[in-house]
Design a protein around this motif. Structure first.
Motif, PDB file in Angstrom:
ATOM      1  N   GLU B 169       0.843  -1.195   0.000  1.00  0.00           N
ATOM      2  CA  GLU B 169       0.000   0.000   0.000  1.00  0.00           C
ATOM      3  C   GLU B 169       0.878   1.245   0.000  1.00  0.00           C
ATOM      4  N   ALA B 170       0.541   2.174  -0.881  1.00  0.00           N
ATOM      5  CA  ALA B 170       1.289   3.437  -0.922  1.00  0.00           C
ATOM      6  C   ALA B 170       0.437   4.534  -0.293  1.00  0.00           C
ATOM      7  N   GLU B 171       1.106   5.400   0.440  1.00  0.00           N
ATOM      8  CA  GLU B 171       0.409   6.539   1.042  1.00  0.00           C
ATOM      9  C   GLU B 171       0.569   7.746   0.109  1.00  0.00           C
ATOM     10  N   ILE B 172      -0.548   8.348  -0.242  1.00  0.00           N
ATOM     11  CA  ILE B 172      -0.529   9.514  -1.130  1.00  0.00           C
ATOM     12  C   ILE B 172      -0.912  10.741  -0.296  1.00  0.00           C
ATOM     13  N   SER B 173      -0.019  11.726  -0.231  1.00  0.00           N
ATOM     14  CA  SER B 173      -0.308  12.972   0.504  1.00  0.00           C
ATOM     15  C   SER B 173      -0.453  14.104  -0.503  1.00  0.00           C
ATOM     16  N   VAL B 174      -1.546  14.831  -0.371  1.00  0.00           N
ATOM     17  CA  VAL B 174      -1.834  15.932  -1.313  1.00  0.00           C
ATOM     18  C   VAL B 174      -1.821  17.256  -0.555  1.00  0.00           C
ATOM     19  N   ASN B 175      -1.203  18.256  -1.161  1.00  0.00           N
ATOM     20  CA  ASN B 175      -1.210  19.590  -0.557  1.00  0.00           C
ATOM     21  C   ASN B 175      -1.186  20.620  -1.690  1.00  0.00           C
ATOM     22  N   CYS B 176      -2.315  21.272  -1.909  1.00  0.00           N
ATOM     23  CA  CYS B 176      -2.410  22.225  -3.020  1.00  0.00           C
ATOM     24  C   CYS B 176      -2.866  23.596  -2.528  1.00  0.00           C
ATOM     25  N   LYS B 177      -2.032  24.588  -2.799  1.00  0.00           N
ATOM     26  CA  LYS B 177      -2.392  25.978  -2.478  1.00  0.00           C
ATOM     27  C   LYS B 177      -2.902  26.617  -3.762  1.00  0.00           C
ATOM     28  N   TYR B 178      -4.162  27.012  -3.748  1.00  0.00           N
ATOM     29  CA  TYR B 178      -4.781  27.548  -4.971  1.00  0.00           C
ATOM     30  C   TYR B 178      -4.639  29.064  -5.054  1.00  0.00           C
ATOM     31  N   GLU B 179      -4.750  29.553  -6.289  1.00  0.00           N
ATOM     32  CA  GLU B 179      -4.750  31.011  -6.512  1.00  0.00           C
ATOM     33  C   GLU B 179      -6.146  31.444  -6.891  1.00  0.00           C
TER      34      GLU B 179
END
Lengths: 136, 179
Positions: B169-179
């Motif tokens: 199992e792979a852990e996917i971390s998402v972090n997106c700063k939008y404009e």
């Protein structure tokens, strides 16, 4: 016989040591560097047009290759890792060339036209270059 | 009588369209972690393209596989050539919705828990994904973050070391700063 066995053992040890060094040491400290590679020279307008016309064909031509592009800087920003990113104008209002510079790369803050060399990683909203350096 | 109604309906539709805001970023971050006790298998992509519509909660993340950077160059090469086959399948994508978007006040700074449902496509294989995350609003700009796990083999990715040196199992971390 003993000499042969000793030589074979030494050779085996040397190969194993070389393998270990390459996998765990050399590969950690030596990353791909476009500065040492011959690049495909193309304009921002051409590469964007090629990707929009046929992404598969364009990938065959550009993907994972060192690409050198001269273009007008539309935008310069920093990504979440603090590395500088440049958007180069293609003339198409919907797609440009987006490029992330190698950490520590400096760029004259007044430069409006630049020539960059980076690895093409494909096409999203823009054609994307990674690990780029400023040629001039 | 019909014309004023039609006009009002069109005006209403226009207002609705204008009231909707599209947030975007080209420098979103996704981390991939399939580490095992034997090996540290971690990659980061800082060129993630993402778009989100505030009214509908529609959200898209697109990432190029070759933009994932590993600490170890050899591992990066194997990830691309032997596992993700990124020359053949260069992109991964998530398309879905923030299902509780109506609970978020985009004009008010704060942290809002979010539920996200959608379809994740990796290695050309699509799977349904449901996860939770946090939407942080600061100065009218949203920042979405979340972590979820995927089973690597569910995406048709095979390889000798999956289950040994590479976690199943792979852990996917998402972090997106939008404009």
């Amino acid at each position: 016989m003993k000499k042969i066995l000793l030589s074979a053992g030494a050779l085996f040890l040397l190969v194993a040591l070389g393998g270990w060094y390459y996998v765990f040491q050399y590969s950690k400290t030596h990353h791909r560097d476009v500065a040492n590679e011959d690049a495909v020279v193309v304009s921002a307008a051409r590469i964007v047009k090629d990707y929009e016309a046929n992404e598969k064909t364009a990938n065959a031509r550009y993907l994972n290759k060192a690409i050198e592009i001269k273009g007008v800087v539309l935008k310069r920003e920093k990504d979440q890792a603090g590395d500088m990113t440049l958007t180069l104008k293609s003339g198409d209002p919907f797609a440009n060339v987006f490029c992330t510079l190698k950490p520590g790369t400096t760029l004259n803050p007044r430069a409006s036209t630049v020539m960059v060399k980076g690895v093409c990683t494909g096409f999203l909203s823009d054609v994307v270059l990674n690990g780029a350096i400023v040629v001039k | 009588m019909k014309k004023p109604i039609l006009f009002l309906a069109l005006a209403g539709a226009c207002l609705q369209v204008h009231a909707q805001k599209l947030f975007s970023t080209k420098t979103g971050q996704i981390k991939f972690n399939a580490s095992s006790p034997l090996e540290n298998v971690v990659a980061v992509n800082n060129q993630v393209d993402s778009k989100m519509v505030d009214k509908t909660g529609q959200i898209v993340f697109s990432a190029l596989i070759k933009s994932f950077k590993f600490e170890n160059q050899l591992m990066e090469d194997h990830f691309n050539e032997n596992y993700l086959e990124s020359s053949k399948i260069p992109k991964a994508e998530f398309r879905g919705y923030v299902t509780n978007v109506s609970a978020i006040d985009f004009s008010k700074d704060g942290k809002y828990p979010v539920n996200v449902d959608g379809t994740l496509t990796i290695h050309g294989v699509s799977q349904k994904v449901s996860t939770v995350g946090i939407m942080e609003i600061s100065g009218g700009r949203p920042n979405i973050s979340g972590v979820f796990k995927i089973k690597i083999k569910d995406y048709g990715i095979t390889g000798l070391y999956i289950g040994t040196k590479i976690a199943e199992e792979a852990e996917i971390s998402v972090n997106c700063k939008y404009e």
